[in-house]
Design a protein around this motif. Structure first.
Motif, PDB file in Angstrom:
ATOM      1  N   ARG A 181      45.733  20.507  44.445  1.00 55.16           N
ATOM      2  CA  ARG A 181      44.387  19.993  44.116  1.00 55.16           C
ATOM      3  C   ARG A 181      43.613  21.025  43.314  1.00 55.16           C
ATOM      4  NH1 ARG A 181      41.054  23.069  46.889  1.00 55.16           N
ATOM      5  NH2 ARG A 181      41.635  23.887  48.925  1.00 55.16           N
ATOM      6  N   PRO A 182      42.588  20.563  42.576  1.00 52.97           N
ATOM      7  CA  PRO A 182      41.743  21.521  41.853  1.00 52.97           C
ATOM      8  C   PRO A 182      41.010  22.437  42.836  1.00 52.97           C
ATOM      9  CG  PRO A 182      41.362  19.275  41.072  1.00 52.97           C
ATOM     10  CD  PRO A 182      42.196  19.157  42.312  1.00 52.97           C
ATOM     11  N   ALA A 183      40.797  23.668  42.441  1.00 55.97           N
ATOM     12  CA  ALA A 183      40.109  24.623  43.302  1.00 55.97           C
ATOM     13  C   ALA A 183      38.658  24.211  43.523  1.00 55.97           C
ATOM     14  CB  ALA A 183      40.159  26.011  42.674  1.00 55.97           C
ATOM     15  N   ALA A 184      38.173  24.506  44.728  1.00 57.90           N
ATOM     16  CA  ALA A 184      36.757  24.306  45.063  1.00 57.90           C
ATOM     17  C   ALA A 184      36.131  25.683  45.287  1.00 57.90           C
ATOM     18  CB  ALA A 184      36.651  23.473  46.331  1.00 57.90           C
ATOM     19  N   ALA A 185      34.819  25.716  45.288  1.00 55.69           N
ATOM     20  CA  ALA A 185      34.112  27.010  45.423  1.00 55.69           C
ATOM     21  C   ALA A 185      34.583  27.780  46.661  1.00 55.69           C
ATOM     22  CB  ALA A 185      32.611  26.764  45.484  1.00 55.69           C
ATOM     23  N   THR A 186      34.913  27.061  47.730  1.00 56.46           N
ATOM     24  CA  THR A 186      35.319  27.729  48.973  1.00 56.46           C
ATOM     25  C   THR A 186      36.693  28.405  48.854  1.00 56.46           C
ATOM     26  OG1 THR A 186      36.091  25.561  49.685  1.00 56.46           O
ATOM     27  CG2 THR A 186      33.974  26.311  50.584  1.00 56.46           C
ATOM     28  N   ASP A 187      37.421  28.109  47.778  1.00 55.50           N
ATOM     29  CA  ASP A 187      38.740  28.735  47.588  1.00 55.50           C
ATOM     30  C   ASP A 187      38.642  30.133  46.988  1.00 55.50           C
ATOM     31  OD1 ASP A 187      40.324  26.488  48.412  1.00 55.50           O
ATOM     32  OD2 ASP A 187      39.825  25.529  46.504  1.00 55.50           O
ATOM     33  N   TRP A 195      43.714  40.481  40.048  1.00 57.52           N
ATOM     34  CA  TRP A 195      42.389  40.363  39.452  1.00 57.52           C
ATOM     35  C   TRP A 195      41.349  40.782  40.497  1.00 57.52           C
ATOM     36  CZ3 TRP A 195      43.010  34.737  37.146  1.00 57.52           C
ATOM     37  CH2 TRP A 195      43.793  34.804  35.985  1.00 57.52           C
ATOM     38  N   SER A 196      40.295  41.423  40.026  1.00 57.27           N
ATOM     39  CA  SER A 196      39.222  41.829  40.934  1.00 57.27           C
ATOM     40  C   SER A 196      38.443  40.601  41.405  1.00 57.27           C
ATOM     41  CB  SER A 196      38.262  42.768  40.196  1.00 57.27           C
ATOM     42  OG  SER A 196      37.603  42.043  39.163  1.00 57.27           O
ATOM     43  N   ALA A 197      37.641  40.780  42.447  1.00 58.60           N
ATOM     44  CA  ALA A 197      36.771  39.694  42.929  1.00 58.60           C
ATOM     45  C   ALA A 197      35.868  39.217  41.793  1.00 58.60           C
ATOM     46  CB  ALA A 197      35.944  40.183  44.112  1.00 58.60           C
ATOM     47  N   GLU A 198      35.407  40.163  40.960  1.00 60.46           N
ATOM     48  CA  GLU A 198      34.534  39.796  39.830  1.00 60.46           C
ATOM     49  C   GLU A 198      35.292  38.939  38.821  1.00 60.46           C
ATOM     50  OE1 GLU A 198      34.891  42.988  40.954  1.00 60.46           O
ATOM     51  OE2 GLU A 198      33.005  42.918  42.067  1.00 60.46           O
ATOM     52  N   SER A 199      36.544  39.317  38.558  1.00 57.12           N
ATOM     53  CA  SER A 199      37.344  38.528  37.620  1.00 57.12           C
ATOM     54  C   SER A 199      37.541  37.110  38.151  1.00 57.12           C
ATOM     55  CB  SER A 199      38.717  39.169  37.394  1.00 57.12           C
ATOM     56  OG  SER A 199      38.573  40.407  36.790  1.00 57.12           O
ATOM     57  N   TRP A 200      37.830  37.003  39.444  1.00 56.49           N
ATOM     58  CA  TRP A 200      38.011  35.665  40.017  1.00 56.49           C
ATOM     59  C   TRP A 200      36.716  34.859  39.931  1.00 56.49           C
ATOM     60  CZ3 TRP A 200      41.957  32.671  40.768  1.00 56.49           C
ATOM     61  CH2 TRP A 200      43.228  33.240  40.899  1.00 56.49           C
ATOM     62  N   ALA A 201      35.602  35.527  40.195  1.00 55.49           N
ATOM     63  CA  ALA A 201      34.309  34.830  40.082  1.00 55.49           C
ATOM     64  C   ALA A 201      34.119  34.347  38.650  1.00 55.49           C
ATOM     65  CB  ALA A 201      33.176  35.759  40.515  1.00 55.49           C
ATOM     66  N   ARG A 252      34.003  29.441  34.935  1.00 54.70           N
ATOM     67  CA  ARG A 252      34.441  28.712  33.735  1.00 54.70           C
ATOM     68  C   ARG A 252      35.167  27.404  34.070  1.00 54.70           C
ATOM     69  NH1 ARG A 252      36.378  33.469  29.633  1.00 54.70           N
ATOM     70  NH2 ARG A 252      36.965  31.673  28.362  1.00 54.70           N
ATOM     71  N   LEU A 253      35.128  27.010  35.344  1.00 51.88           N
ATOM     72  CA  LEU A 253      35.833  25.771  35.722  1.00 51.88           C
ATOM     73  C   LEU A 253      35.254  24.540  35.028  1.00 51.88           C
ATOM     74  CD1 LEU A 253      36.484  26.287  39.549  1.00 51.88           C
ATOM     75  CD2 LEU A 253      38.148  26.393  37.680  1.00 51.88           C
ATOM     76  N   ASP A 286      37.333  33.146  47.746  1.00 50.13           N
ATOM     77  CA  ASP A 286      37.742  34.325  48.526  1.00 50.13           C
ATOM     78  C   ASP A 286      39.217  34.273  48.928  1.00 50.13           C
ATOM     79  OD1 ASP A 286      35.255  35.371  48.207  1.00 50.13           O
ATOM     80  OD2 ASP A 286      34.498  34.735  50.165  1.00 50.13           O
ATOM     81  N   PRO A 287      39.703  33.130  49.467  1.00 51.00           N
ATOM     82  CA  PRO A 287      41.130  33.082  49.807  1.00 51.00           C
ATOM     83  C   PRO A 287      42.043  33.314  48.600  1.00 51.00           C
ATOM     84  CG  PRO A 287      39.977  31.183  50.753  1.00 51.00           C
ATOM     85  CD  PRO A 287      38.993  31.920  49.909  1.00 51.00           C
ATOM     86  N   LEU A 288      41.633  32.818  47.424  1.00 54.70           N
ATOM     87  CA  LEU A 288      42.457  33.020  46.227  1.00 54.70           C
ATOM     88  C   LEU A 288      42.486  34.492  45.828  1.00 54.70           C
ATOM     89  CD1 LEU A 288      41.740  30.032  43.823  1.00 54.70           C
ATOM     90  CD2 LEU A 288      43.911  30.718  44.817  1.00 54.70           C
ATOM     91  N   ALA A 289      41.333  35.133  45.846  1.00 59.00           N
ATOM     92  CA  ALA A 289      41.292  36.553  45.486  1.00 59.00           C
ATOM     93  C   ALA A 289      42.142  37.364  46.477  1.00 59.00           C
ATOM     94  CB  ALA A 289      39.845  37.047  45.472  1.00 59.00           C
ATOM     95  N   ALA A 290      42.109  36.981  47.760  1.00 55.17           N
ATOM     96  CA  ALA A 290      42.904  37.697  48.772  1.00 55.17           C
ATOM     97  C   ALA A 290      44.401  37.470  48.544  1.00 55.17           C
ATOM     98  CB  ALA A 290      42.498  37.231  50.172  1.00 55.17           C
TER      99      ALA A 290
END
Ligand SMILES: CC(C)(COP(=O)(O)OP(=O)(O)OC[C@H]1O[C@@H](n2cnc3c(N)ncnc32)[C@H](O)[C@@H]1OP(=O)(O)O)[C@@H](O)C(=O)NCCC(=O)NCCS
Length: 150
Positions: A6-12, A29-35, A40-41, A14-18
């Motif tokens: 499924r497409p990522a949601a905002a709640t994903d 990628w840093s937390a900033e890069s993931w943000a 850009r979604l 932190d888990p994605l960065a981890a």
């Protein structure tokens, strides 16, 4: 049970960065890069997650608005304990489904055999190399996918 893709949601975020940290270590990628990716979604990024209750894998695409431009597959990864169960293939299939009629480019380290086998299995072909591109001297291999028109 196969995970849902499924497409990522905002709640994903932190888990994605981890999970990215687990999968890529120093190259994560840093937390900033993931943000930045999540910001850009609404424009040119597509992030799909493999959801088994927890995030088991993900793929990130740069999809330019200009449809003649190739899509870049920026990242694909699966949690180490879940590899070789078909999740990478599920993610790739879902990603390519969104790229109908377009070219897709990616870059992979020459020694990343698991990824290269996965990509070749989906019809990606090597189109060029950047010799000694990575620290340690490994080549970067550029691969391209184009939908076969029958
Ligand atoms: C590459 C990666 C995403 C593959 O995910 P996966 O869930 O293990 O892939 P799948 O189980 O769907 O495998 C699909 C096919 O890819 C190939 N493959 C995957 N891992 C492989 C390995 N270790 N050795 C050989 N072939 C492999 C096989 O052909 C496999 O099909 P099979 O299991 O029927 O033989 C995963 O290994 C990973 O996260 N690696 C670390 C992150 C990374 O390097 N990402 C790519 C660079 S961005």
């Amino acid at each position: 049970m196969r995970p849902a893709i499924r497409p990522a949601a905002a709640t994903d975020l932190d888990p994605l960065a981890a999970l990215d940290q687990v999968c890529f270590g120093d190259s994560a990628w840093s937390a900033e890069s993931w943000a930045g990716e999540f910001a850009r979604l609404d424009t040119d990024r597509v992030v799909l997650v493999a959801d088994e209750g927890a995030v088991a894998g993900y793929v990130v695409l740069l999809v330019p608005a200009v449809t003649e431009d190739p899509v870049d597959l920026l990242r694909i990864a699966v949690a180490p304990a879940e590899r070789r169960t078909g999740i990478g293939g599920q993610l790739m299939a879902a990603a390519l489904q969104r790229c109908a009629g377009r070219q897709v480019l990616l870059e992979v380290a020459s020694g990343n055999e698991s990824a290269r086998v996965l990509y070749r299995g989906f019809g990606f072909e090597e189109i060029s190399r950047r010799r000694g591109y990575y620290a340690g001297g490994e080549d970067a291999v550029i691969m391209r996918w184009q939908e076969k028109v029958s």
